[in-house]
Design a protein around this motif. Structure first.
Motif, PDB file in Angstrom:
ATOM      1  N   GLY A 119     141.733  31.743  26.915  1.00 58.19           N
ATOM      2  CA  GLY A 119     141.985  31.385  25.529  1.00 58.19           C
ATOM      3  C   GLY A 119     143.122  30.399  25.368  1.00 58.19           C
ATOM      4  O   GLY A 119     143.699  30.278  24.284  1.00 58.19           O
ATOM      5  N   ASP A 120     143.439  29.690  26.445  1.00 59.54           N
ATOM      6  CA  ASP A 120     144.541  28.721  26.411  1.00 59.54           C
ATOM      7  C   ASP A 120     143.971  27.349  26.060  1.00 59.54           C
ATOM      8  O   ASP A 120     143.811  26.474  26.912  1.00 59.54           O
ATOM      9  CB  ASP A 120     145.254  28.691  27.763  1.00 59.54           C
ATOM     10  CG  ASP A 120     146.662  28.134  27.662  1.00 59.54           C
ATOM     11  OD1 ASP A 120     146.919  27.403  26.691  1.00 59.54           O
ATOM     12  OD2 ASP A 120     147.495  28.430  28.537  1.00 59.54           O
ATOM     13  N   TRP A 121     143.681  27.146  24.784  1.00 62.71           N
ATOM     14  CA  TRP A 121     142.995  25.946  24.337  1.00 62.71           C
ATOM     15  C   TRP A 121     143.832  24.683  24.531  1.00 62.71           C
ATOM     16  O   TRP A 121     143.306  23.623  24.856  1.00 62.71           O
ATOM     17  CB  TRP A 121     142.602  26.089  22.869  1.00 62.71           C
ATOM     18  CG  TRP A 121     141.914  27.377  22.567  1.00 62.71           C
ATOM     19  CD1 TRP A 121     142.366  28.394  21.768  1.00 62.71           C
ATOM     20  CD2 TRP A 121     140.651  27.829  23.095  1.00 62.71           C
ATOM     21  NE1 TRP A 121     141.471  29.437  21.765  1.00 62.71           N
ATOM     22  CE2 TRP A 121     140.413  29.126  22.558  1.00 62.71           C
ATOM     23  CE3 TRP A 121     139.708  27.276  23.958  1.00 62.71           C
ATOM     24  CZ2 TRP A 121     139.268  29.856  22.856  1.00 62.71           C
ATOM     25  CZ3 TRP A 121     138.571  28.005  24.269  1.00 62.71           C
ATOM     26  CH2 TRP A 121     138.357  29.274  23.717  1.00 62.71           C
ATOM     27  N   SER A 122     145.138  24.796  24.326  1.00 66.68           N
ATOM     28  CA  SER A 122     145.985  23.606  24.439  1.00 66.68           C
ATOM     29  C   SER A 122     145.975  23.036  25.853  1.00 66.68           C
ATOM     30  O   SER A 122     146.017  21.816  26.044  1.00 66.68           O
ATOM     31  CB  SER A 122     147.425  23.935  24.022  1.00 66.68           C
ATOM     32  OG  SER A 122     148.003  24.910  24.873  1.00 66.68           O
ATOM     33  N   LYS A 123     145.884  23.910  26.855  1.00 67.75           N
ATOM     34  CA  LYS A 123     145.854  23.427  28.233  1.00 67.75           C
ATOM     35  C   LYS A 123     144.524  22.751  28.558  1.00 67.75           C
ATOM     36  O   LYS A 123     144.475  21.837  29.388  1.00 67.75           O
ATOM     37  CB  LYS A 123     146.145  24.567  29.210  1.00 67.75           C
ATOM     38  CG  LYS A 123     147.618  24.952  29.243  1.00 67.75           C
ATOM     39  CD  LYS A 123     147.913  26.000  30.283  1.00 67.75           C
ATOM     40  CE  LYS A 123     149.414  26.324  30.276  1.00 67.75           C
ATOM     41  NZ  LYS A 123     149.726  27.424  31.213  1.00 67.75           N
ATOM     42  N   CYS A 124     143.456  23.185  27.906  1.00 77.32           N
ATOM     43  CA  CYS A 124     142.168  22.499  28.084  1.00 77.32           C
ATOM     44  C   CYS A 124     142.302  21.050  27.640  1.00 77.32           C
ATOM     45  O   CYS A 124     141.780  20.139  28.295  1.00 77.32           O
ATOM     46  CB  CYS A 124     141.086  23.189  27.266  1.00 77.32           C
ATOM     47  SG  CYS A 124     140.684  24.866  27.793  1.00 77.32           S
ATOM     48  N   VAL A 125     142.990  20.848  26.543  1.00 75.18           N
ATOM     49  CA  VAL A 125     143.185  19.497  26.028  1.00 75.18           C
ATOM     50  C   VAL A 125     144.117  18.706  26.948  1.00 75.18           C
ATOM     51  O   VAL A 125     143.894  17.515  27.199  1.00 75.18           O
ATOM     52  CB  VAL A 125     143.752  19.538  24.593  1.00 75.18           C
ATOM     53  CG1 VAL A 125     143.939  18.124  24.051  1.00 75.18           C
ATOM     54  CG2 VAL A 125     142.823  20.331  23.675  1.00 75.18           C
ATOM     55  N   GLU A 126     145.147  19.367  27.479  1.00 79.23           N
ATOM     56  CA  GLU A 126     146.060  18.701  28.416  1.00 79.23           C
ATOM     57  C   GLU A 126     145.315  18.256  29.673  1.00 79.23           C
ATOM     58  O   GLU A 126     145.585  17.179  30.219  1.00 79.23           O
ATOM     59  CB  GLU A 126     147.206  19.633  28.803  1.00 79.23           C
ATOM     60  CG  GLU A 126     148.232  19.872  27.702  1.00 79.23           C
ATOM     61  CD  GLU A 126     149.407  20.688  28.192  1.00 79.23           C
ATOM     62  OE1 GLU A 126     150.028  20.311  29.202  1.00 79.23           O
ATOM     63  OE2 GLU A 126     149.701  21.728  27.564  1.00 79.23           O
ATOM     64  N   ILE A 127     144.387  19.076  30.130  1.00 85.50           N
ATOM     65  CA  ILE A 127     143.589  18.722  31.307  1.00 85.50           C
ATOM     66  C   ILE A 127     142.758  17.478  31.017  1.00 85.50           C
ATOM     67  O   ILE A 127     142.673  16.559  31.836  1.00 85.50           O
ATOM     68  CB  ILE A 127     142.678  19.898  31.719  1.00 85.50           C
ATOM     69  CG1 ILE A 127     143.531  21.051  32.271  1.00 85.50           C
ATOM     70  CG2 ILE A 127     141.654  19.455  32.771  1.00 85.50           C
ATOM     71  CD1 ILE A 127     142.760  22.346  32.450  1.00 85.50           C
ATOM     72  N   PHE A 128     142.144  17.443  29.850  1.00 82.41           N
ATOM     73  CA  PHE A 128     141.339  16.290  29.455  1.00 82.41           C
ATOM     74  C   PHE A 128     142.197  15.022  29.412  1.00 82.41           C
ATOM     75  O   PHE A 128     141.801  13.972  29.928  1.00 82.41           O
ATOM     76  CB  PHE A 128     140.712  16.543  28.086  1.00 82.41           C
ATOM     77  CG  PHE A 128     139.976  15.365  27.516  1.00 82.41           C
ATOM     78  CD1 PHE A 128     138.693  15.051  27.951  1.00 82.41           C
ATOM     79  CD2 PHE A 128     140.565  14.558  26.546  1.00 82.41           C
ATOM     80  CE1 PHE A 128     138.012  13.960  27.421  1.00 82.41           C
ATOM     81  CE2 PHE A 128     139.886  13.470  26.017  1.00 82.41           C
ATOM     82  CZ  PHE A 128     138.610  13.175  26.454  1.00 82.41           C
ATOM     83  N   ASP A 129     143.367  15.109  28.812  1.00 84.40           N
ATOM     84  CA  ASP A 129     144.254  13.949  28.723  1.00 84.40           C
ATOM     85  C   ASP A 129     144.701  13.500  30.114  1.00 84.40           C
ATOM     86  O   ASP A 129     144.795  12.295  30.387  1.00 84.40           O
ATOM     87  CB  ASP A 129     145.478  14.282  27.866  1.00 84.40           C
ATOM     88  CG  ASP A 129     145.123  14.429  26.386  1.00 84.40           C
ATOM     89  OD1 ASP A 129     144.096  13.871  25.970  1.00 84.40           O
ATOM     90  OD2 ASP A 129     145.883  15.118  25.659  1.00 84.40           O
ATOM     91  N   ALA A 130     144.950  14.481  30.995  1.00 86.81           N
ATOM     92  CA  ALA A 130     145.354  14.144  32.363  1.00 86.81           C
ATOM     93  C   ALA A 130     144.219  13.470  33.118  1.00 86.81           C
ATOM     94  O   ALA A 130     144.444  12.552  33.915  1.00 86.81           O
ATOM     95  CB  ALA A 130     145.808  15.407  33.103  1.00 86.81           C
ATOM     96  N   MET A 131     142.986  13.910  32.870  1.00 89.49           N
ATOM     97  CA  MET A 131     141.823  13.280  33.500  1.00 89.49           C
ATOM     98  C   MET A 131     141.771  11.799  33.151  1.00 89.49           C
ATOM     99  O   MET A 131     141.571  10.943  34.019  1.00 89.49           O
ATOM    100  CB  MET A 131     140.526  13.965  33.047  1.00 89.49           C
ATOM    101  CG  MET A 131     140.298  15.348  33.586  1.00 89.49           C
ATOM    102  SD  MET A 131     138.748  16.089  32.973  1.00 89.49           S
ATOM    103  CE  MET A 131     137.522  15.134  33.894  1.00 89.49           C
ATOM    104  N   ARG A 132     141.949  11.487  31.902  1.00 95.73           N
ATOM    105  CA  ARG A 132     141.875  10.089  31.475  1.00 95.73           C
ATOM    106  C   ARG A 132     143.063   9.285  32.015  1.00 95.73           C
ATOM    107  O   ARG A 132     142.900   8.138  32.424  1.00 95.73           O
ATOM    108  CB  ARG A 132     141.799  10.015  29.955  1.00 95.73           C
ATOM    109  CG  ARG A 132     140.544  10.676  29.400  1.00 95.73           C
ATOM    110  CD  ARG A 132     140.094  10.062  28.094  1.00 95.73           C
ATOM    111  NE  ARG A 132     141.041  10.296  27.011  1.00 95.73           N
ATOM    112  CZ  ARG A 132     140.808   9.978  25.747  1.00 95.73           C
ATOM    113  NH1 ARG A 132     139.646   9.420  25.406  1.00 95.73           N
ATOM    114  NH2 ARG A 132     141.697  10.211  24.806  1.00 95.73           N
ATOM    115  N   ASP A 133     144.235   9.912  32.020  1.00 90.82           N
ATOM    116  CA  ASP A 133     145.426   9.217  32.534  1.00 90.82           C
ATOM    117  C   ASP A 133     145.308   8.912  34.024  1.00 90.82           C
ATOM    118  O   ASP A 133     145.785   7.875  34.497  1.00 90.82           O
ATOM    119  CB  ASP A 133     146.681  10.054  32.278  1.00 90.82           C
ATOM    120  CG  ASP A 133     147.049  10.132  30.801  1.00 90.82           C
ATOM    121  OD1 ASP A 133     146.554   9.292  30.031  1.00 90.82           O
ATOM    122  OD2 ASP A 133     147.816  11.043  30.434  1.00 90.82           O
TER     123      ASP A 133
END
Length: 222
Positions: free
Chosen positions: A104-118
């Motif tokens: 249920g750690d939704w914010s980290k899912c978004v951080e992972i996505f941003d890291a993928m693009r970076d």
């Protein structure tokens, strides 16, 4: 005696590999090997180094333990690890995101996505759908809709699931009109509208007091 067929693993992006050993192939670019003979030479000792597959799971745990805003640093370190770097394989990153979603750690899912693009890791429709859902459930429904809008520019096809997630984000944000617009847009683009699409549209029509539209949806007329 008849041998049992080997187990197959199908990842969320549709790729297949033997068992769960695909994780080994995302480290150092080494292919998965099966049937390797054990070294029986006298005095032989197994390596004490980390197994490649284990490294991927270790990184997933490090992400779960990272403080808010610390996921990018964990991923950058894993990609540049001189001893056992992980590859820029979207399957590994999908697994990272899945582990966070289960917690249920939704914010980290978004951080992972941003890291993928970076970090130049390939993304796809499945990755976008999962990230949009994480944004919506984490309260950032506006970011979910921003990702929805940018998908065509990134070369990603928006699926029925994509629209369902976007409609859900609209409802979380109280924008029932936009939810109905997306429902209608699905038909214009020739996408199947499943029970999730219809139920969300019905909820949107009810929220907006659109009695006639609700009757149409209930009767199947759309």
């Amino acid at each position: 005696r008849q041998k049992s067929p080997p187990l197959r693993f199908t990842s969320v992006d549709g790729t297949r590999s033997s068992g769960a050993l695909w994780a080994s192939s995302v480290v150092m670019g080494k292919p998965v090997m099966s049937g390797v003979k054990k070294n029986k030479k006298k005095g032989f000792k197994p390596s004490r180094g980390k197994t490649p597959g284990g490294r991927v799971y270790e990184v997933a745990q490090e992400i779960l333990n990272a403080p808010e805003g610390g996921v990018a640093a964990v991923i950058a370190a894993a990609l540049n690890d001189k001893e056992a770097p992980i590859r820029r394989d979207p399957r590994a990153f999908t697994m990272f995101s899945t582990r966070c979603r289960k917690k249920g750690d939704w914010s980290k899912c978004v951080e992972i996505f941003d890291a993928m693009r970076d970090q130049g890791v390939e993304t796809n429709t499945i990755v976008y759908n999962a990230t949009m859902s994480a944004c919506s459930k984490g309260g950032d429904w506006e970011r979910a809709l921003e990702l929805f809008e940018t998908m065509p520019q990134e070369g990603h096809v928006r699926s029925t699931i994509t629209y369902n997630v976007a409609m859900s984000a609209c409802m979380r944000g109280g924008d029932w009109e936009r939810a109905l617009e997306l429902f209608d847009q699905m038909a214009e683009e020739g996408l199947e509208r499943d029970h999730v699409s219809i139920n969300t549209a019905m909820a949107a029509a009810e929220a907006g007091g659109q009695t006639e539209r609700l009757k149409e949806l209930t009767s199947g007329a759309g």
